[in-house]
Each structure stands twice: as C-alpha cells, then as structure tokens.
Design an enzyme around this catalytic site. Structure first.
Site, PDB file in Angstrom:
ATOM      1  N   LYS A 241       0.856  -1.188   0.000  1.00 12.95           N
ATOM      2  CA  LYS A 241       0.000   0.000   0.000  1.00 12.95           C
ATOM      3  C   LYS A 241       0.889   1.233   0.000  1.00 12.95           C
ATOM      4  O   LYS A 241       1.885   1.295   0.731  1.00 12.95           O
ATOM      5  CB  LYS A 241      -0.902  -0.026   1.233  1.00 12.95           C
ATOM      6  N   SER A 313      -9.303   2.412   2.607  1.00 13.10           N
ATOM      7  CA  SER A 313      -8.310   3.043   1.747  1.00 13.10           C
ATOM      8  C   SER A 313      -7.262   2.069   1.207  1.00 13.10           C
ATOM      9  O   SER A 313      -6.437   2.450   0.370  1.00 13.10           O
ATOM     10  CB  SER A 313      -7.602   4.158   2.527  1.00 13.10           C
ATOM     11  N   SER A 337     -10.220   0.507   6.820  1.00 10.95           N
ATOM     12  CA  SER A 337      -9.483   0.495   5.551  1.00 10.95           C
ATOM     13  C   SER A 337      -8.900  -0.857   5.142  1.00 10.95           C
ATOM     14  O   SER A 337      -8.373  -0.989   4.039  1.00 10.95           O
ATOM     15  CB  SER A 337      -8.364   1.540   5.593  1.00 10.95           C
TER      16      SER A 337
END
Length: 592
Positions: A241, A313, A337
């Site tokens: 990420k 996210s 997330s």
C-alpha cells in the site's frame, strides 16, 4: 567545464548559481538576467546558495481582542464576563508567537506524539493469548511452515508453458512450487508484473513499479539454490500500500502534491518483508491521505465489477490480491481500511490488535488508531505474512512483543464458543446456524451502546489534521487533500479539553467491549467498525461460499479479544475450507 562552488565579489563570496548568472551575462551568452537565472536554476544548490535564499515570510499575527473572545466563547461552553474576555485576549496575544512557531516549524513525518496509546494494557494485566495460556512463548511461525514438509502440500495441476495458471495459488502453494523447482521466483515475478501491466489500465490499482523486482527475484533464486531458505515468503512477489515508505520509489499517500515524492526511510514492515525474502512488485493505490478509493490517478476498481470502486483506503491492495496480480499485499486500517475493501472485493484480510505491528515509516493518519495488516486470498496467506510482521523495532512505542502461536495444534472448532448479535446480518446468521449444527455453542451477544463514540472518532480528525496540517495550509483546491478538507477545518475547532476527554472515554469503551468478548472465543461480525477501531480489537475478514445475486464470494468479519489473532485465523480457515469461495476468480482477470 569545471565550475567553482563559489567565487568572490568585492571580497564577499558568491554562491555557485550567482557566479554562473554573472558569468553568463558578462560573456554575452544570454541577453537577459531572466534567461541566465533559468539556466542557473538547473544546477543544485550549494550551502552558500542556500544561505542566500530569502527566509520564509512569517505570517502576520492578528491581534486578538476581547470582542473576538466573546464571539468564540461558545466553543469553550463557559460563560465569560467582559473582564474575563479581556484577560483571555491578553493571555492569547502573549503566547501567539509561540503558537505560530509551533505551527510553522516542520516536524519530521515519522515523529510520533509524546503520549502512547496502549489499549491492551488497560484490560489485561496478565495476558492470555488465544484459548490457552502460552506463558513466555515467543513469536514463532515454525508450526506454520516447515520447508521439509513442502512435498506434503497438494498443488493444483498446471501446464509448464502457462505459468499464469498459478496466479491465484496461495502463498504456501507458491512457496512449495518454488522449492519443487516447478518455477523460479524470477518467472513468478515476471508473470505477476505482466498481469499487473495488462489489467491495471482497467483497475487503476498500481501507483508505481519496483524497477529492481527482477533483480530481487534473481537474488531470491540464488539464495534458495545455495540452501539459504528465509522461510515461507522467500521469493514470493508482493505489493505494498502506497503509504509504506520504500527508498528509491515514490511514496505518494494518494495525494497529488506528493505524486513524485520519494521518502528516504525504509518502513519496518517493508524491511521485514525484505528480510523474509519477499519480492516487492509495486506500490498499490491508496485513497487520498488514506480515505476511500479515489486517488490522483482516478478510482481503483472492484475486479468483480469494474463499474464499482474497490472501497478503501487499502484500495489497490485488496483489488490486486483478488485479481491475482500479486502473491499477497499489505494494507492498513484506521477506520475500516482493511475490513471494508476486503469485504467489497471478496477476499481475506487481517486487521491486527492495535500494537501488534510497527507503523514506523508508514503514513500516519491517527497515532492512536492506525494498524498495519496483511491481505491475502486465504486466511493462511494472512497468517504466514502476519507472522513475519510482528514485534517491536524500537521506533514505534505502541508495539507489544506478544507471541503468536499459530496454527494451534490441539485446536477444534467444537471447543469454541461464538457470539453473534441479536440482529445478525446475512453472513452472520448463516455462519451462526452452521456452527450450531457443528455442535458449537453460539450465544446472543450485544455490546452496550455508547453515545460518545461519534465524539471519540474526533481522535482521527484532530490527529490527522495535526499530521497533515502543513499540506492542508498550502493547498489551493480542496481536492488536493481528497475528502479531508471539511474534516481538517472542523478539527481546528475541537478543543484540547474535548480531545483529552474523548481519549479518556475510550478507556471506558475498551473495557465495555473487552468484557463481552471475554464471554466467547470469537464474535461473528465486526462489532461496529468505529467501536472496534477505537478500542483496537482485532478483526479478520474471510471470503467463503457464493453470493448468487452479485456472482462473487460472500464475506464475514470475525472479531476477537486483544492478541487473539490465532483464533481468528483458525476459525476463518475452517470457514473457507468448509465453504470454498465460489467463483474463485473474477471473470475479468481469470486464468483459463
């Protein structure tokens, strides 16, 4: 031509750029000072040049009046007399310069708050891990992976000239294939890179590629060939990420202002993947400043339905895993997330207990709420990655050194007690019925409501606004910070007293949540994402069965006590083996 770093003019040293400008003008190479400055600007600054830069202009401090205090008194909720307003105005003016300095002097992005949030310490003076007391057991994944037992892992058949057929294999299957010499890490890496580049234009899940990936894979192959085996992740390609800092690659945080920004720090989780021999393929998308699936490159898509976003996210991490574009990925969660995108994309993800994994080198959203965790196609994928992420590093003071004993050798689903809400959702109802039929005890379990939860979530608003204040103050358009602009503005009006009281209220919420969870081994559901993210309890998402309406697997979230990740992983694995995900591959990226 060699140029001096500095020259003299009237006995005073000239900076390198100033010397270049004067020389270009003197010899007639350029006609104007503007042209000379444009050419000189291509050269790096020397220390002398830096000294000659104009100092930043301090913002003019507006004098605070008694009338201004009177107008703002509603914020304090304290009644004030005229004399008291005048006294407060004098005090605020006296410290205005120090407050301005506090806001204007940059603080390194990896600097934490001086206070440390330790939720598990509040409820467990004597910690038990899982359903057994492990005493002084140390974190160890030997039970999860033994290279000598690699021949015992059953592998699907595939055609040697069609390596893409292994794209959806589990981490353990890929590791077994490497050691049986069915393929090399270099071949795996090339295959996954090709898939990423083929499907990313439709999915928008990649921010940047690691141009050293093939070299890292060759090194992994060389080590394995020489007998140096780093464990289950050795040679496995993965995705990070894009809040995880890795030198030599942009770390953008999903923000357009940072799209080319490289950060020199190596995040602890990336360092541990490197030490485990995993091969980094790429940085995967994150919603702007870790909110949602919309970043400066567009909206990351759900591989099951590209008209839909992947949620966030950890948008790119969940998308790439379910699409078979990486072996596994690492994401993060502050308020949903990991749980949200893994549920939307129908894959598996583990949000660990707060304090299990170091956040050093990862973007901060909330110092008291951020968690880093693995995303994989199976619960065991998440387990083997998680086992390599654990432990203190001396850089994140919130991390506990707590052992992970997994898999549990004497474990049985029939020994466990499960909790479920009195108003269960579809998957929770399905699993509760199935577990009851298996002979497990399932009890109704609800958490005591707490009207303060909304106020407690100001922890994110205030901490995020503090962390990203410098960026926010410099923006021209709200969309430079994604969805955050209204929240950042609102956070300026949260008083320090309200923030402290909300943090104290979280102690009560932690105890009210841990109490019911102690009645069961695993809770079926997420127990309210806001609640369990505020308390720091772990959750595991597992994909299983088939959602016939949406033509993709179902998912369920499981929640446990602090540091009970072993139980969550075991139950999730049992569910997925009992009801394998169907279909197993999104039609868009499936391999024939």
């Amino acid at each position: 031509m060699n140029l001096p770093d500095a020259a003299l003019r009237g006995g005073e040293p000239l900076g390198r750029r100033e010397w270049i400008i004067s020389s270009l003008l003197a010899c007639g190479t350029v006609a104007t000072t503007h042209q000379a400055q444009a050419l000189a600007s291509c050269l790096p600054l020397t220390p002398l040049d830096q000294e000659k830069q104009d100092p930043p202009q301090a913002k003019e401090i507006t004098e605070i009046t008694a009338q201004m205090v009177r107008q703002a008194a509603w914020q304090s909720r304290v009644e004030l007399s005229d004399l008291q307003c005048e006294e407060i105005a004098k005090r605020l003016n006296a410290k205005a310069k120090s407050i301005q300095s506090l806001r204007s002097i940059s603080i390194d992005e990896n600097t934490p708050m001086a206070s440390v949030f330790l939720p598990a310490a509040i409820v467990e003076p004597t910690t038990k891990f899982g359903h057994r007391d492990e005493g002084n057991a140390q974190a160890d994944d030997r039970a999860a992976w033994n290279p000598k037992e690699v021949l015992g892992i059953e592998l699907p058949k595939f055609e040697q000239d069609k390596l893409e057929q292994v794209a959806f294999w589990s981490v353990e299957q890929l590791a077994a294939g490497l050691r049986r010499k069915l393929f090399t890490s270099e071949q795996l890496t090339s295959m996954y890179l090709a898939r990423l580049k083929r499907f990313d234009p439709q999915l928008l899940c990649v921010v940047s590629y690691n141009d050293q990936a093939i070299e890292e894979a060759k090194r992994a192959d060389s080590e394995l060939a020489s007998g140096k085996d780093r464990g289950v992740l050795h040679g496995i390609p993965w995705g990070a990420k894009d809040i995880i800092s890795i030198p030599g690659m942009p770390t953008t945080w999903g923000a357009v202002d940072y799209k080319d920004r490289q950060r020199d720090v190596l995040a602890t989780v990336a360092q541990r993947m490197e030490s485990a021999g995993a091969v980094l393929l790429c940085k995967l998308t994150v919603g702007t400043l870790a909110w949602g699936d919309q970043w400066f490159g567009g909206m990351t898509r759900n591989p099951w339905d590209i008209e839909q976003g992947s949620s966030g996210s950890s948008a790119g991490s969940a998308c790439a895993v379910v699409a078979g574009l990486v072996g596994f990925a690492i994401g993060s969660e502050t308020l949903g997330s990991i749980v949200s995108p893994t549920r939307v994309c129908s894959t598996c993800g583990l949000r660990p207990s707060f304090g299990r994994v170091s956040r050093f080198g990862c973007m901060t959203l909330g110092w008291s709420m951020d968690k880093i965790g693995p995303i994989g196609r199976t619960p065991r994928d998440c387990g083997v990655v998680f086992s390599k992420m654990l432990g203190t590093d001396g850089k994140d003071a919130a991390v506990f050194d707590a052992p992970l004993v997994w898999p549990l050798s004497d474990w049985s689903i029939k020994q466990l007690r499960f909790g479920v809400s009195s108003r269960p959702k579809g998957s929770e109802r399905t699993l509760a019925r199935m577990l009851s039929e298996e002979g497990c005890e399932v009890i109704e379990l609800d958490f005591e409501p707490d009207l303060r939860i909304q106020a407690m979530t100001d922890a994110i608003s205030v901490e995020a606004a503090a962390m990203h204040g410098e960026l926010f103050e410099g923006i021209q358009q709200d969309d430079q910070v994604g969805k955050w602009a209204p929240t950042f503005r609102e956070a300026q009006f949260c008083t320090a007293i309200d923030y402290v009281q909300a943090m104290r209220a979280r102690v009560d919420l932690i105890r009210k949540t841990e109490g019911p969870l102690r009645q069961v081994d695993v809770y079926l559901g997420d127990g309210d994402l806001a609640r369990t993210n505020l308390t720091g309890h772990p959750s595991m998402v597992v994909s299983f069965g088939e959602d016939q309406t949406n033509k993709k697997p179902k998912t369920i979230a499981l929640t446990g006590r602090f540091f009970h990740e072993s139980q969550l992983l075991m139950v999730a694995d049992w569910i997925q083996r009992r009801l394998p995900p169907t279909p197993s591959q999104p039609p868009l990226t499936q391999v024939s």
